[in-house]
Every structure is written in structure tokens, then in C-alpha cells.
Design an enzyme around this catalytic site. Structure first.
Site, PDB file in Angstrom:
ATOM      1  N   HIS A  46      -7.119 -29.517  30.320  1.00  0.00           N
ATOM      2  CA  HIS A  46      -8.101 -28.947  29.286  1.00  0.00           C
ATOM      3  C   HIS A  46      -8.029 -29.291  27.970  1.00  0.00           C
ATOM      4  O   HIS A  46      -7.394 -28.375  27.071  1.00  0.00           O
ATOM      5  CB  HIS A  46      -8.722 -27.469  30.006  1.00  0.00           C
ATOM      6  CG  HIS A  46      -9.027 -28.001  30.970  1.00  0.00           C
ATOM      7  ND1 HIS A  46      -8.786 -26.703  32.368  1.00  0.00           N
ATOM      8  CD2 HIS A  46      -9.797 -28.887  32.110  1.00  0.00           C
ATOM      9  CE1 HIS A  46      -9.644 -27.123  33.349  1.00  0.00           C
ATOM     10  NE2 HIS A  46      -9.814 -28.122  32.982  1.00  0.00           N
TER      11      HIS A  46
ATOM     12  N   GLU B 178      -8.159 -25.916  24.990  1.00  0.00           N
ATOM     13  CA  GLU B 178      -7.357 -24.668  25.742  1.00  0.00           C
ATOM     14  C   GLU B 178      -6.110 -24.716  24.581  1.00  0.00           C
ATOM     15  O   GLU B 178      -5.029 -25.512  25.259  1.00  0.00           O
ATOM     16  CB  GLU B 178      -7.710 -24.309  26.572  1.00  0.00           C
ATOM     17  CG  GLU B 178      -8.346 -24.529  27.792  1.00  0.00           C
ATOM     18  CD  GLU B 178      -8.903 -24.583  28.975  1.00  0.00           C
ATOM     19  OE1 GLU B 178      -6.916 -24.872  30.020  1.00  0.00           O
ATOM     20  OE2 GLU B 178      -9.781 -24.988  29.958  1.00  0.00           O
TER      21      GLU B 178
ATOM     22  N   HIS C 240      -3.433 -22.933  31.370  1.00  0.00           N
ATOM     23  CA  HIS C 240      -4.778 -22.982  30.738  1.00  0.00           C
ATOM     24  C   HIS C 240      -5.074 -21.513  29.397  1.00  0.00           C
ATOM     25  O   HIS C 240      -4.461 -21.032  29.737  1.00  0.00           O
ATOM     26  CB  HIS C 240      -5.489 -23.011  31.939  1.00  0.00           C
ATOM     27  CG  HIS C 240      -5.551 -24.825  32.641  1.00  0.00           C
ATOM     28  ND1 HIS C 240      -6.166 -24.994  32.618  1.00  0.00           N
ATOM     29  CD2 HIS C 240      -4.706 -24.578  33.580  1.00  0.00           C
ATOM     30  CE1 HIS C 240      -6.479 -25.957  33.528  1.00  0.00           C
ATOM     31  NE2 HIS C 240      -4.737 -25.682  34.131  1.00  0.00           N
TER      32      HIS C 240
ATOM     33  N   GLU D 207      -3.466 -18.747  33.018  1.00  0.00           N
ATOM     34  CA  GLU D 207      -4.468 -18.293  31.958  1.00  0.00           C
ATOM     35  C   GLU D 207      -3.962 -17.296  31.153  1.00  0.00           C
ATOM     36  O   GLU D 207      -4.265 -16.242  31.381  1.00  0.00           O
ATOM     37  CB  GLU D 207      -6.092 -18.069  32.860  1.00  0.00           C
ATOM     38  CG  GLU D 207      -6.447 -18.873  34.021  1.00  0.00           C
ATOM     39  CD  GLU D 207      -7.292 -20.308  33.366  1.00  0.00           C
ATOM     40  OE1 GLU D 207      -7.150 -20.719  32.407  1.00  0.00           O
ATOM     41  OE2 GLU D 207      -7.661 -21.297  33.422  1.00  0.00           O
TER      42      GLU D 207
HETATM   43 ZN   LIG Z   1      -8.234 -24.588  32.031  1.00  0.00          ZN
END
Ligand SMILES: [Zn+2]
Ligand SMILES: *[C@@H]1O[C@H](CO)[C@@H](O)[C@H](O)[C@H]1NC(C)=O
Length: 457
Positions: free
Chosen positions: A178, A181, A302, A378
Site C-alpha cells: 500500500h 504506508e 502495513h 499493522e
Molecule cells: Zn495496508
């Protein structure tokens, strides 16, 4: 409305400038009923709004930015539905401006650090310099090429050792799927550098995991999107396919197109026309084919939220070896917290972020290649700065995350019934049984011959 659309078209097609988030407000809403939840879900269609934390369930945070032009209208409508709103910051651009981006100077390793962010070319040059400086340990290779003709690199680090047999299993580390990020790629370059320098490492536990595995890093899976987030739109998430882009982490062949996705090209979570329609997801497919059968760990990085997410993201059930991996996850959380007091939560996507998703890389990897230990991280933070995480937090984030990974890979492996080990231990068991049967047969035959010899008449 038509006029606005024309302006938007003009902006997206002709303007070559960088999108400004001057005076954009970062809001946090806490929906208390289904109507409010639906209102929040429709924000990107109604306003110049960018979601930072997607709506999930009643009473769970939803974070998003709203342009200064739409702010009054939005606040009036939010007020009408009696939405509980707080303002995190009134100028998101100011937060982004403190994310310093530095250049790497060729062959000067110290110009690459973890107090700044870097552009694609600088990261790539740094990787090339590492590969040529440490050419016996580091292998740099291309696993794909993007639409904008950027290579997608993988880096294999394999420490030679006299004590460890070369039947080591592989750890795959995925970063930068992504675009916005940025801490994801920063972390993967940090881990790569640390694994490479493990021989000089004081921490024995870290050294153990560095030597015990064959490491394969993909620091930047989505370089087109990453560059776009640096030069055009800081909040870009997807790749750059057809200008709208596809969310690569919805494009893998696991429950594809079923849940937590959108079939509209302009959506942030557009899954693409079909599974593996994107060059980036195919690159990951190529990589796992190359290491087929040897991969024991798959980690994807992420931001943000501070979650350790275990497959499968498309269901609420805890499937396969979930309980075993969660037990390790709980120990990881303790290790992460010990360094700077950072709090993590472990579970499935539904247990942690509060919604289900499909087409996710790690879930596909676990299902298709029977990889026992899969985890999506995350990283920091929980939404104070979010995607605008200050450079001063890069290093603390990296260090605490490495603490967690040391626990993950050292794990309580012998006591854990993993997918992988089940198979291999069954095989080993079967081999032993065959050996014993053969031995018994051999003794019986010998006995028969002996008897025949002694009493042949
Ligand atoms: Zn992500
Ligand atoms: C942002 O808001 C401040 C204070 O209201 C104002 O002075 C400034 O011009 C605004 N900036 C932009 C780019 O609109």
C-alpha cells in the site's frame, strides 16, 4: 456538480502538480448506530474525503480527512445525524511536511538511515550497493516489472554457516503493498539491514533467527503507487493501473471479490477485474513459486493500527492453526511492549480491525502454499499521526517490531502443531514405521534361513 466534475477531471488529467492537503481536517467519528455507519461509508462519494480508518462496526473509530471547502457542509450533516466527532488536526499537510524525505548517496551506506523516508530510486540504489558490497550473502533479483516500467526487487539473504545444515526454511517479508504506508518499506529495509549484519549482532536470540533461516525480502512491492504518493498524492493507496489503480492487497486468489472489496474502479479497495490481474500480485506469485515448499514464514507489513493479524481475513472463524499462532502472537505482544510500551492486539482481521476482507496476500500464501506461520503487521500508530508518522518514530517502531519477530521465529515451535510440521513429522513417523517393519522382516528371514540351514535334513 457537473462543474466540480470538470474541475476534478482537469485536476487529475492536466495538472502535473502535487496535491495539497493544506487545511484539510483529520476527523475521528465514533458511529453509535447503523445509520451513522452508512453515512460514514458514503463519505468518499459525497465529499472530498479520504478514509484513514475504514468504517467497520458501531462504536469503532472511523478516521478521515475532509477538505476545507467541504468542511462546513460535512459538519452540518454530521451534526444533523448527531454524530460524535473529534478533530485530530486541522492541517494534515503540516503533518505530512514533517515527514522528511532524504536522498541516498551512492556507495555511502551511512547516508541511508531510519530517521528519514526515501524515494524508490534511492531505496533501489541502496539495495544494489548492498548486493555488490556483500555479494556472497546478498542476492538481488527482479520478480516483476510494473506498468510504469519499474522493477520489483526481491533480496535474498542467506548466511553461510558450518553449524547449520542447508535445509533451512525460508522467511518471506513483504513491504510496501500500500503506497501511502511509508513506515512499511522503512521497516522492511531496517530488518533486511539488521539480518545482513547479524554476524556483528550482540543479541543472541536475534542472531539465532538470522542464521536459522533463508531470508527473502520484497521491500517495495508497489513502487508505482509509492512514487505517486511522494510526487502527486500523499494519500494514494493502490497501484497506478488505468489511473484509478487497483488495491493489490485485494487482488490475490483467496475468496477473490467476495467481501471487504469494491468492484468500482475509483474505490480505495477496488479488487481489480480478476485475481492476479495486477503485475505486483503476479510478482509475489512468481516469488512463492520459486521458493515453493520451503517457505515457513510469511510476514506482510502495513500501517497503521498496531495489530498482528492472522489468516483468514475473509471469515470470522479461527481456522487451521489459528490458536497456535495466536499463542505465539500474545508472546510477541509482550515482547513489543517491553521496549517502548507500545500496545498491540492480535487476532483475525475481523477480531482486530473489525471487518473482513478478501484477496489478501498472506491469506492466499497460507492457503496455496500451506505456509504455517503467516502474519500481517499493522505498524504504528493508532491514529494520532496515522500515515503521517513522524520520522522520529521510524527507529523505535523498527526496534520494537524486531523484538516481536524474534519471538515469532523462535516461537514455541516444538510444541506447536503447525501445518508444515504436521506434514513433515507425519512423514518422518511413517519412515520410522517402514524402517522397523523392514528390520522385522529381515530378522524373520534370517531366522528362517538359519532354521533351514540347521535343520535342512
Ligand atoms: Zn495496508
Ligand atoms: C489555511 O487556513 C489559514 C487560516 O485560516 C489561512 O490563513 C491560509 O491561507 C489557509 N491556507 C490555504 C492554502 O488555504
Amino acid at each position: 456538480m457537473l462543474f466540480e466534475t470538470i474541475i476534478m477531471l482537469f485536476f487529475t488529467t492536466l495538472c502535473d502538480c502535487q496535491r495539497s492537503y493544506d487545511n484539510y481536517t483529520l476527523f475521528r467519528a465514533i458511529p453509535v448506530n447503523e445509520d451513522q455507519l452508512r453515512f460514514l461509508e458514503s463519505l468518499p462519494d459525497m465529499y472530498d474525503a479520504q478514509m484513514w480508518i475504514f468504517p467497520s462496526q458501531v462504536l469503532r473509530n472511523v478516521d478521515f480527512t475532509i477538505s476545507p471547502e467541504d468542511k462546513v457542509k460535512f459538519m452540518l450533516e454530521a451534526n444533523q445525524s448527531q454524530m460524535y466527532l473529534t478533530t485530530i488536526t486541522t492541517d494534515v499537510q503540516k503533518l505530512f511536511n514533517q515527514q522528511t524525505v532524504k536522498s541516498y548517496v551512492r556507495r555511502q551506506m551511512t547516508t541511508f538511515d531510519w530517521n528519514n523516508y526515501y524515494r524508490t530510486d534511492d531505496i533501489y540504489e541502496w539495495l544494489k550497493d548492498l548486493a555488490s558490497t556483500y555479494n556472497t550473502v546478498v542476492k538481488l533479483f527482479t520478480i516483476g516489472t510494473t506498468l510504469e516500467k519499474r522493477p520489483i526487487y526481491a533480496v535474498e539473504i542467506s548466511h553461510t554457516s558450518n553449524t547449520i545444515p542447508d535445509s533451512r526454511s525460508t522467511v518471506v517479508v513483504e513491504g510496501g503493498i500500500h503506497a501511502r504506508e511509508w513506515i512499511s518499506t522503512a521497516f522492511v529495509t531496517y530488518l533486511l539491514y539488521k539480518i545482513l549484519h547479524a554476524p556483528a549482532e550482540a543479541d543472541e536470540n536475534f542472531q539465532k533467527i538470522a542464521f536459522a533461516y533463508n531470508w527473502v525480502f520484497v521491500p517495495l512491492l508497489n513502487p508505482d503507487g509509492y512514487e505517486y504518493s511522494h510526487t502527486k498524492d500523499r494519500l494514494w493507496r493502490k497501484n497506478r493501473n488505468n489511473n484509478n489503480g487497483v488495491d493489490i492487497n485485494r487482488n490475490f486468489d483467496i475468496a477473490f471479490g467476495t467481501i471487504g472489496i469494491s468492484k468500482h474502479e475509483t474505490s480505495e479497495i477496488y479488487c481489480g477485474a480478476k485475481a492476479f490481474s495486477e503485475r505486483e500480485s503476479v510478482a509475489m506469485y512468481n516469488l512463492l513459486e520459486k521458493y515453493n515448499g520451503t517457505v515457513e514464514y510469511y510476514m506482510a507489513f502495513h500501517s497503521f493500527g498496531q495489530y498482528l493479524i492472522i489468516p483468514y481475513a475473509h471469515v470470522k472463524d479461527h481456522l487451521e492453526n489459528f490458536d497456535d499462532v495466536k499463542a505465539i502472537g500474545l508472546e510477541m505482544i509482550e515482547a513489543i511492549k517491553r521496549r517502548h510500551g507500545t500496545n498491540y492486539v492480535v487476532g483475525t482481521a475481523y477480531d482486530t480491525v473489525g471487518y473482513q476482507t478478501s484477496g489478501v496476500s498472506g491469506c492466499w500464501a497460507k492457503k496455496a502454499y500451506r505456509i504455517p506461520y503467516v502474519m500481517t503487521f499493522e505498524l504504528r500508530d493508532t491514529g494520532v499521526e496515522g500515515f503521517a508518522l513522524s520520522p522520529k518514530y521510524i527507529e523505535p517502531t523498527c526496534k520494537e517490531t524486531v523484538d516481536g519477530i524474534v519471538v515469532f521465529l523462535n516461537g514455541k515451535k516444538r510444541s506447536v502443531k503447525s501445518l508444515h510440521e504436521n506434514n513433515s513429522s507425519n512423514e518422518a513417523h511413517l519412515k520410522n514405521v517402514v524402517l522397523i517393519l523392514n528390520f522385522v522382516l529381515f530378522i524373520t528371514l534370517c531366522f528362517d534361513y538359519l532354521m533351514a540351514f540347521l535343520f535342512h535334513d
